[in-house]
Design a protein around this motif. Sequence first.
Motif, PDB file in Angstrom:
ATOM      1  N   VAL A 467      47.112  40.652 -41.687  1.00 31.46           N
ATOM      2  CA  VAL A 467      46.102  40.388 -42.693  1.00 31.46           C
ATOM      3  C   VAL A 467      46.957  39.793 -43.841  1.00 31.46           C
ATOM      4  O   VAL A 467      46.550  38.705 -44.354  1.00 31.46           O
ATOM      5  CB  VAL A 467      45.554  41.728 -43.182  1.00 31.46           C
ATOM      6  CG1 VAL A 467      44.430  41.434 -44.392  1.00 31.46           C
ATOM      7  CG2 VAL A 467      44.501  42.239 -42.225  1.00 31.46           C
ATOM      8  N   ASN A 468      47.890  40.462 -44.356  1.00 34.90           N
ATOM      9  CA  ASN A 468      48.846  40.279 -45.440  1.00 34.90           C
ATOM     10  C   ASN A 468      49.416  38.786 -45.119  1.00 34.90           C
ATOM     11  O   ASN A 468      49.536  37.745 -45.831  1.00 34.90           O
ATOM     12  CB  ASN A 468      49.932  41.133 -45.802  1.00 34.90           C
ATOM     13  CG  ASN A 468      49.319  42.297 -46.342  1.00 34.90           C
ATOM     14  OD1 ASN A 468      48.098  42.235 -46.671  1.00 34.90           O
ATOM     15  ND2 ASN A 468      50.313  43.425 -46.569  1.00 34.90           N
ATOM     16  N   ILE A 502      43.158  40.271 -30.466  1.00 37.35           N
ATOM     17  CA  ILE A 502      43.338  41.468 -29.576  1.00 37.35           C
ATOM     18  C   ILE A 502      43.503  42.546 -30.481  1.00 37.35           C
ATOM     19  O   ILE A 502      42.816  43.740 -29.900  1.00 37.35           O
ATOM     20  CB  ILE A 502      45.001  41.123 -29.513  1.00 37.35           C
ATOM     21  CG1 ILE A 502      45.366  40.107 -28.529  1.00 37.35           C
ATOM     22  CG2 ILE A 502      45.513  42.496 -28.981  1.00 37.35           C
ATOM     23  CD1 ILE A 502      46.539  39.679 -28.400  1.00 37.35           C
ATOM     24  N   LYS A 503      43.529  42.528 -31.804  1.00 37.43           N
ATOM     25  CA  LYS A 503      43.309  43.904 -32.826  1.00 37.43           C
ATOM     26  C   LYS A 503      41.888  44.144 -32.999  1.00 37.43           C
ATOM     27  O   LYS A 503      41.440  45.397 -32.851  1.00 37.43           O
ATOM     28  CB  LYS A 503      44.199  43.715 -34.118  1.00 37.43           C
ATOM     29  CG  LYS A 503      45.494  43.471 -33.978  1.00 37.43           C
ATOM     30  CD  LYS A 503      46.406  44.645 -33.596  1.00 37.43           C
ATOM     31  CE  LYS A 503      47.755  44.347 -33.692  1.00 37.43           C
ATOM     32  NZ  LYS A 503      48.529  45.423 -33.046  1.00 37.43           N
ATOM     33  N   PHE A 513      41.003  47.152 -37.743  1.00 35.56           N
ATOM     34  CA  PHE A 513      41.019  46.581 -39.331  1.00 35.56           C
ATOM     35  C   PHE A 513      40.081  47.374 -39.934  1.00 35.56           C
ATOM     36  O   PHE A 513      39.030  47.985 -39.606  1.00 35.56           O
ATOM     37  CB  PHE A 513      40.752  45.112 -39.180  1.00 35.56           C
ATOM     38  CG  PHE A 513      41.467  44.071 -38.320  1.00 35.56           C
ATOM     39  CD1 PHE A 513      42.789  44.029 -38.971  1.00 35.56           C
ATOM     40  CD2 PHE A 513      41.283  43.495 -37.471  1.00 35.56           C
ATOM     41  CE1 PHE A 513      43.581  42.990 -38.344  1.00 35.56           C
ATOM     42  CE2 PHE A 513      41.996  42.500 -36.577  1.00 35.56           C
ATOM     43  CZ  PHE A 513      43.109  42.388 -37.300  1.00 35.56           C
ATOM     44  N   MET A 514      40.527  47.701 -41.210  1.00 33.72           N
ATOM     45  CA  MET A 514      39.702  48.457 -42.101  1.00 33.72           C
ATOM     46  C   MET A 514      38.966  47.454 -42.888  1.00 33.72           C
ATOM     47  O   MET A 514      39.128  46.193 -42.884  1.00 33.72           O
ATOM     48  CB  MET A 514      40.704  49.039 -43.404  1.00 33.72           C
ATOM     49  CG  MET A 514      41.788  50.054 -42.772  1.00 33.72           C
ATOM     50  SD  MET A 514      42.516  50.894 -44.231  1.00 33.72           S
ATOM     51  CE  MET A 514      43.444  49.665 -45.080  1.00 33.72           C
ATOM     52  N   SER A 519      37.595  41.494 -44.802  1.00 30.94           N
ATOM     53  CA  SER A 519      37.297  40.556 -45.768  1.00 30.94           C
ATOM     54  C   SER A 519      38.264  39.726 -46.021  1.00 30.94           C
ATOM     55  O   SER A 519      38.242  38.297 -46.136  1.00 30.94           O
ATOM     56  CB  SER A 519      36.921  41.503 -46.902  1.00 30.94           C
ATOM     57  OG  SER A 519      36.882  40.657 -48.183  1.00 30.94           O
ATOM     58  N   ASN A 520      39.517  40.184 -46.397  1.00 34.67           N
ATOM     59  CA  ASN A 520      40.792  39.173 -46.395  1.00 34.67           C
ATOM     60  C   ASN A 520      40.820  38.469 -45.233  1.00 34.67           C
ATOM     61  O   ASN A 520      41.370  37.042 -45.359  1.00 34.67           O
ATOM     62  CB  ASN A 520      41.972  39.969 -46.689  1.00 34.67           C
ATOM     63  CG  ASN A 520      41.934  40.937 -48.015  1.00 34.67           C
ATOM     64  OD1 ASN A 520      41.003  40.624 -48.734  1.00 34.67           O
ATOM     65  ND2 ASN A 520      42.968  41.567 -48.052  1.00 34.67           N
ATOM     66  N   LEU A 521      40.789  38.704 -44.055  1.00 34.93           N
ATOM     67  CA  LEU A 521      40.992  37.953 -42.806  1.00 34.93           C
ATOM     68  C   LEU A 521      39.989  36.720 -42.808  1.00 34.93           C
ATOM     69  O   LEU A 521      40.349  35.582 -42.833  1.00 34.93           O
ATOM     70  CB  LEU A 521      40.985  38.575 -41.419  1.00 34.93           C
ATOM     71  CG  LEU A 521      42.084  39.399 -41.303  1.00 34.93           C
ATOM     72  CD1 LEU A 521      41.837  40.193 -40.073  1.00 34.93           C
ATOM     73  CD2 LEU A 521      43.224  38.558 -40.618  1.00 34.93           C
TER      74      LEU A 521
END
Length: 953
Positions: A467-468, A502-503, A513-514, A519-521
């Motif tokens: 994500v980051n 994959i995740k 993913f949280m 949202s960030n992705l």
Amino acid sequence: MDRGGAGISWKHTTSGNDYKRPDDHAGASGSGQYGYATVRQVNVPRPYLRKHNECHTASDACSANDPSGHSIKPVHGFNALITPEKMDWLVRVSARYGDHYDGKTHSQFACSIKQYTSGAKRLLNQSEQCQLIPVLHNFKVTPGWTWRSLTTTLHSFTSAGVLTPHKYMNKEDRETQAALLSNLLDAVMHKCNQKPETRDIDAQGAANLLWALAKLVNNGLELEKTPKLKEAVAALLPRVKTKAESKAEKDHFKPQEVANLLWAMAKLVDNGLELKKTAQLKEAVAALLLQVKTKAESTAEKDHFNAQHIANLLWAVAKLVDNGLGLEQTPKLKEALAALLPQVKTKAEAKEEKDRFKTQEVANLYWSMAKLVDNGLELEKTPKLKEAVAALLPHLKAKAQAKEEKEHFIPQHISNLLWALAKLIDNGLELEKTPKLKEAVAALLPKVKNKAESKEEKDHFIPQHIVNLLWAVAKLVDNGLELKNTAKLREAVAALLPQVKIKAESKEEKDHFMPQHISNLLWAMAKLVDNGLELTKTATLKAALVALLPQVKIKAESKEEKDHFKSQAVANLLWALAKLVDNGLGNTPKLNEVVAALLPQVKTKAESKKEKDHFNTQGSINLLWALATLLDDGLVLEKTAKLKEVVSVLLYHVKTKAESKEDRDDFNTQGTINLLWAMAKLGEAIELNLVQSTFDFLVDRISKIRQLSQQNLSMSLWGAMVFCARFYLDSDSNKSSLEKHIGELLSCLGNTPPGNKQVQSVIAMAASWLGRACPVVPHYQIVISELQSTFRDQLQSSLPLLKIEEEKSLNSLPPVDLLLPDYKVVIDVQGPFHYVSGDFKTRNGSTLLKIALLQKAGYEVIEIPVNKLDNQDSMKIVIEQIKAKLAVLPEVNGSASLNSGEWAADEAYFTADDGGQCSDDCYFTAEEYLEEQIKKPKKRKRKRKKPVKTAAC
């Protein structure tokens, strides 16, 4: 202690800086009961104890980082450390001296375990822990233990991983481990809470102890589930504050201790210790920050921080600030930073190896500086910060390109570094003016690709890293790093996208993913697409999106609080979806479901009484823009009523902000234009009386902006015209002042060369509205639907002498479907794109503007929704109504809307317009027109009102 213990020893090589214990035994009591320990009372002469205590050789060997002067002898074989003889000896020596036992032998045993793990360069593994824990069943702390023995034992056991529970540890071992920790914590609290204060509590012991408690939490011990740990921290903090504020040299913390203490406090806060609710913590931090400033500015070498201390201090300060320690409310914090930042630059530019930052320290420093900037430290007003960032860049590049494995960045470092660089650039660090910055980014990007494609587990990115990294890449692109001209950037993105899929599809919880991640992705993907990543040509991107969309729906519909999206996340999600759809994602059933699941979230948060749930001004604008864009691209929602409710709630917030003098500055240029466009595009989904004041504010604000791009001018002009059209079509409205704004915006747009067909079309519509000659020759794409052709043929067949023209452009306006020139009538066959959410009831802004422009030009408009032409019978009814209308022309001019329910008996809606006049009572049924045509008496008499003048816009 007992000479009978010959042959059983825990030897240490020490620096000779032994503790000098006071002669008094304030911790001893007459009772042999203490915590979990019950020991046999033994009367030992005090002179013997005193003589023995003078030989206490436990030293700095067990500090957080072993001093370089110490040499740790390797211990061969873990089993040799925990023989039954040694464990029995510990029990016997404790029992022999009872409450007068100082704990030295136990602390030496703890140190031997730590030495073993230090030599192995790892914590105890599961097998070793399973052997050790059962034999510690009788490892008890007694009241006579010195502060030194207590802190050394707890610190050593923590450092070795003795107190960290393994995943597969059995219940009995867990209980033994918990009892041991509880016993140690009880002793710590007993020492710290004694009145009068125990004199043997020293600075180094306090630092090591707090570090150990933080390390326990960092290793997985939950603060909320271990109340004694929180109590021990609370008991220790006042001692730290007292030592930090003491003027006595013996109480002073060394540079390493200051660094360790702030690191420990930051770790505790990061793991749930609430800064705002723990006054003692804030006081201790404030006292230590003064120490940081003093030591950073000191000229004495003994006070200097080394490279690791500086990195740890900045990391700790950044963590504390990120968890609520206000920069502006804590002057000592800013002073400490001002003293530390030059140290970063000095160390970064040093030529001596010992002064250089290691790989992890470089990553931590960049992360820390970015976090500080993200929390309000202004880059432009902090030149020392910019200098520190610039000084570290060559180190970053060198380590990224190094061939030695020890210099390599691990996945977390790579993620943190790119995130930090993107944050700094997003907050004013200019990419184009900092060549070394571009070089550093270019050196890091291949690392992203290599790790993402690696098959070794140690190289894998966890969900947060992915994500980051994508967020960082999107930010870099958004700030000027060209996607098309940077092959390494495209390769990094291409390598990360399959990881997202994959995740997202993984069933293992650790891969999930949280809500914030999702949202960030989606935001990052939308930004990349908006900056040139072609969605239709990037299969991995579409696959990642398809995998993420169900996750959005699941989280949005979840009742568990941990799954809830925050307000900004909801706004970002809808903005991202709109951007992706606008760039070719296409309208899919999954997308409709996701938007439908998010709408209740928007309404709930907008109506919430909790301030944390409210959307800020930009968030509300983005949401309205997103909804308008999605609907404009064909999104169909089953319940338009819900959409109207959401829009209404959001508009109320925008209206409130626009009317507030304090909040008016929150409307930036792009936000203002986007809001005007969105409000116009939503057409009849917005009640006109609710937005009149907001519209006035927006248009007035736009008119004061001196320089606007052609795109923004075009959007603003189109939005102003739509509202003009709405006021024009609403006979009760009088908005003649709006025409002035249309003229001003057209003049500005006319001074720029028309860049595309859309801009040309807007110019043509504005010229027509103002009654001016069209300054451009717009080009329109002609598309004739099969249904339109069929209807034309049927109409022509029914009225053979009727002249019908198809796709005719009038006054340089967009072509009309069918024109009946002899009657000056336009027939508009309206598909779902003419309506909000395709409901065939709520006309959008484009449709309303088209109707108003044609009426203003003197044409009558008959609107026919395509759902009224879906079979031969309904088509015949429509044709009969048109015949009825034509029978009374040219005496009556206006607009007719065949947008009713049951056609056989329902009313058709006609409005008349003649030079700006319209009748406000213009409802006639088809039967009434037919009766008038054949001169039959009407079945009911309708009173006609006097025509009312409608002011032209």
